[in-house]
Motif scaffolding. Structure first.
Motif, PDB file in Angstrom:
ATOM      1  N   UNK A  22      21.678 -64.952 -17.566  1.00 18.76           N
ATOM      2  CA  UNK A  22      22.600 -63.937 -17.078  1.00 18.76           C
ATOM      3  C   UNK A  22      23.989 -64.142 -17.635  1.00 18.76           C
ATOM      4  N   UNK A  23      24.426 -65.413 -17.736  1.00 22.65           N
ATOM      5  CA  UNK A  23      25.738 -65.698 -18.313  1.00 22.65           C
ATOM      6  C   UNK A  23      25.784 -65.308 -19.781  1.00 22.65           C
ATOM      7  N   UNK A  24      24.695 -65.564 -20.499  1.00 23.22           N
ATOM      8  CA  UNK A  24      24.636 -65.189 -21.918  1.00 23.22           C
ATOM      9  C   UNK A  24      24.697 -63.664 -22.060  1.00 23.22           C
ATOM     10  N   UNK A  25      23.968 -62.977 -21.195  1.00 25.49           N
ATOM     11  CA  UNK A  25      23.985 -61.514 -21.265  1.00 25.49           C
ATOM     12  C   UNK A  25      25.388 -60.968 -20.987  1.00 25.49           C
ATOM     13  N   UNK A  26      26.094 -61.570 -19.989  1.00 28.08           N
ATOM     14  CA  UNK A  26      27.447 -61.104 -19.673  1.00 28.08           C
ATOM     15  C   UNK A  26      28.401 -61.402 -20.819  1.00 28.08           C
ATOM     16  N   UNK A  27      28.298 -62.612 -21.404  1.00 28.28           N
ATOM     17  CA  UNK A  27      29.172 -62.950 -22.527  1.00 28.28           C
ATOM     18  C   UNK A  27      28.871 -62.066 -23.726  1.00 28.28           C
ATOM     19  N   UNK A  59      32.030 -65.634 -20.484  1.00 32.09           N
ATOM     20  CA  UNK A  59      31.532 -65.389 -19.131  1.00 32.09           C
ATOM     21  C   UNK A  59      31.675 -66.668 -18.330  1.00 32.09           C
ATOM     22  N   UNK A  60      32.218 -66.553 -17.118  1.00 28.90           N
ATOM     23  CA  UNK A  60      32.340 -67.724 -16.251  1.00 28.90           C
ATOM     24  C   UNK A  60      31.795 -67.460 -14.869  1.00 28.90           C
ATOM     25  N   UNK A  61      30.900 -66.509 -14.746  1.00 25.59           N
ATOM     26  CA  UNK A  61      30.376 -66.101 -13.438  1.00 25.59           C
ATOM     27  C   UNK A  61      29.038 -66.803 -13.184  1.00 25.59           C
ATOM     28  N   UNK A  62      29.030 -67.789 -12.284  1.00 25.91           N
ATOM     29  CA  UNK A  62      27.780 -68.487 -11.947  1.00 25.91           C
ATOM     30  C   UNK A  62      26.891 -67.661 -11.047  1.00 25.91           C
ATOM     31  N   UNK A  63      27.370 -66.500 -10.586  1.00 27.70           N
ATOM     32  CA  UNK A  63      26.539 -65.660  -9.745  1.00 27.70           C
ATOM     33  C   UNK A  63      25.522 -64.875 -10.532  1.00 27.70           C
ATOM     34  N   UNK A  64      25.591 -64.913 -11.852  1.00 25.94           N
ATOM     35  CA  UNK A  64      24.624 -64.207 -12.671  1.00 25.94           C
ATOM     36  C   UNK A  64      23.250 -64.869 -12.546  1.00 25.94           C
ATOM     37  N   UNK A  65      22.289 -64.263 -13.142  1.00 31.32           N
ATOM     38  CA  UNK A  65      20.903 -64.740 -13.068  1.00 31.32           C
ATOM     39  C   UNK A  65      20.724 -65.930 -14.003  1.00 31.32           C
ATOM     40  N   UNK A  66      21.228 -67.099 -13.624  1.00 33.10           N
ATOM     41  CA  UNK A  66      21.072 -68.310 -14.406  1.00 33.10           C
ATOM     42  C   UNK A  66      21.828 -68.227 -15.716  1.00 33.10           C
ATOM     43  N   UNK A  68      31.561 -72.255 -17.874  1.00 31.84           N
ATOM     44  CA  UNK A  68      31.799 -71.036 -18.655  1.00 31.84           C
ATOM     45  C   UNK A  68      30.973 -71.074 -19.921  1.00 31.84           C
ATOM     46  N   UNK A  69      30.686 -69.882 -20.430  1.00 30.14           N
ATOM     47  CA  UNK A  69      29.875 -69.752 -21.643  1.00 30.14           C
ATOM     48  C   UNK A  69      30.531 -68.739 -22.567  1.00 30.14           C
TER      49      UNK A  69
END
Length: 425
Positions: A402-407, A392-399, A298-299
């Motif tokens: 992607x997690x940073x963008x979602x968070x 964000x805890x979704x590893x399906x994002x673009x690396x 998670x991030x």
């Protein structure tokens, strides 16, 4: 050319040069000693013959009228005319007794005779008139001033008969030549032995010197390639040991400086959290491992609420103190394996290993509460600080990007919902 080869060559050349020099000097001294001995014997024999000659006939002139000096000398030494193996009389200053004593040998010793005539003596009166025949003068010739120089006086019963000096070179007999040859061969053997010893010593010393130097060279090359953990063994107290010790001190200092520089390069100077560059590097590796091993990750991104207003109202110094305090609280919330960084300005990020989104949201909520409840009045009496966090805890994002963008999107949602809150999926 290797150091060992250079040492062997240096020892070999030095030893050969030294032994050759000593050998040449020793050989020359042996030859000179033999020559001096022969010449001294010839002088003593010649003086004795002259004394006997004058005493026998009363004067040199009377003796010359009665018997040539060479014949007298030859007869006196036991080699009179007509005896087998004897040289006939000569009208000069040579003959038996004119070289070394016992120069003429009999019978079986004929092969040991000198192949060149013995040394001759030039005898002349005090007025410089030659009394003996030599290759340069006949009897009665006037001896030049140069040839008179350095002549020795001839005295008989206190009377000055004249002067004399040797002419020609001393010739050694066959046994003497063999002795000199043995000495020469011994010196040549010593040169060969010295060469062998020099090569052996060079190999031993070269190995003992080149081995630690090779280790030093290998360690220095490894350091040049970036491996600063190099150390070499220190043996003894010689110059190489001192060099090895200095190398180790230098390597330790370089390793410490490199570690310090490395730490400085990955740290934020104000908060002492990791900086964005280091966080991005580590986040990529941790993300790849989590995906490869199927482990949760998670991030979170946190942003201090109304931070610009804090700077404007209380000053940038107060704002810096707030950043440091938030960093301390964030650092206190970290678990082993978690990664935290100042991402820029008043933004902070955390990467939580083996943590799902719900667990991460709970951790961030505890962090948010700790920040809101902190004693900010120690920094300024009117100060209050809160933080908004997106998770964000979704590893399906673009690396990790992607997690940073979602968070970050959830962070904006938290701010839109009134700030001082955690927003997670």
């Amino acid at each position: 050319m290797s150091l060992r080869t250079k040492i062997v060559l240096a020892l070999l050349l030095t030893s050969l040069a030294s032994v050759t020099l000593v050998g040449v000097v020793a050989y020359q001294r042996v030859v000179t000693r033999f020559t001096d001995m022969h010449l001294a014997g010839a002088r003593d024999s010649f003086r004795a013959n002259v004394q006997a000659y004058v005493q026998t006939y009363g004067s040199w002139d009377a003796g010359a009228a009665a018997e040539p000096f060479a014949a007298f000398s030859q007869r006196r030494m036991g080699g009179g005319p007509g005896r087998p193996g004897r040289r006939p009389p000569q009208e000069n200053g040579a003959g038996p007794g004119m070289g070394s004593p016992g120069a003429q040998l009999d019978g079986p010793a004929q092969s040991e005779r000198r192949t060149a005539p013995p040394i001759q003596f030039l005898v002349f009166t005090p007025d410089g008139v030659a009394l003996t025949r030599t290759p340069a003068y006949a009897i009665g010739d006037h001896v030049s001033t140069d040839d008179q120089a350095g002549a020795e006086p001839l005295r008989v019963d206190g009377r000055l008969i004249g002067y004399f000096h040797p002419e020609g070179q001393v010739n050694f007999s066959a046994p003497e030549l063999r002795f000199v040859g043995v000495a020469r061969d011994a010196l040549l053997g010593a040169c060969a032995l010295a060469a062998i010893l020099a090569v052996g010593a060079g190999l031993v010393i070269g190995r003992r010197l080149s081995r630690p130097l090779r280790r030093l060279t290998d360690a220095a090359r490894a350091m040049q390639a970036g491996d600063l953990g190099q150390r070499v063994a220190v043996n003894g107290r010689d110059e190489i040991a001192i060099l090895a010790q200095a190398f180790n001190h230098m390597a330790e200092a370089l390793a410490r400086d490199a570690a310090r520089l490395r730490e400085i390069s990955i740290r934020d100077g104000l908060t002492q959290l990791h900086n964005r560059v280091h966080f991005d590097e580590q986040a990529r590796m941790l993300y790849q491992r989590a995906v490869r091993e199927g482990r949760p990750l998670s991030l979170m991104i946190g942003d201090i609420d109304h931070f610009k207003a804090i700077n404007d109202r209380y000053s940038h110094a107060i704002g810096d103190a707030v950043l440091r305090q938030v960093a301390d609280l964030l650092r206190a919330a970290l678990r082993p394996g978690d990664l935290a960084a100042r991402y820029g300005g008043e933004e902070f990020v955390m990467l939580l290993q083996d943590t799902g989104a719900a667990e991460a949201a709970a951790l961030c909520e505890r962090l948010r509460q700790a920040i809101a409840a902190a004693d900010w009045q120690e920094i300024h009496p009117d100060l209050a600080v809160t933080i908004s966090i997106g998770v964000s805890g979704d590893l399906g994002q673009d690396g990790p990007d992607g997690m940073i963008a979602a968070a970050d999107a959830r962070l904006y949602q938290a701010k839109a919902d009134g700030r001082n809150r955690v927003c997670a999926a």
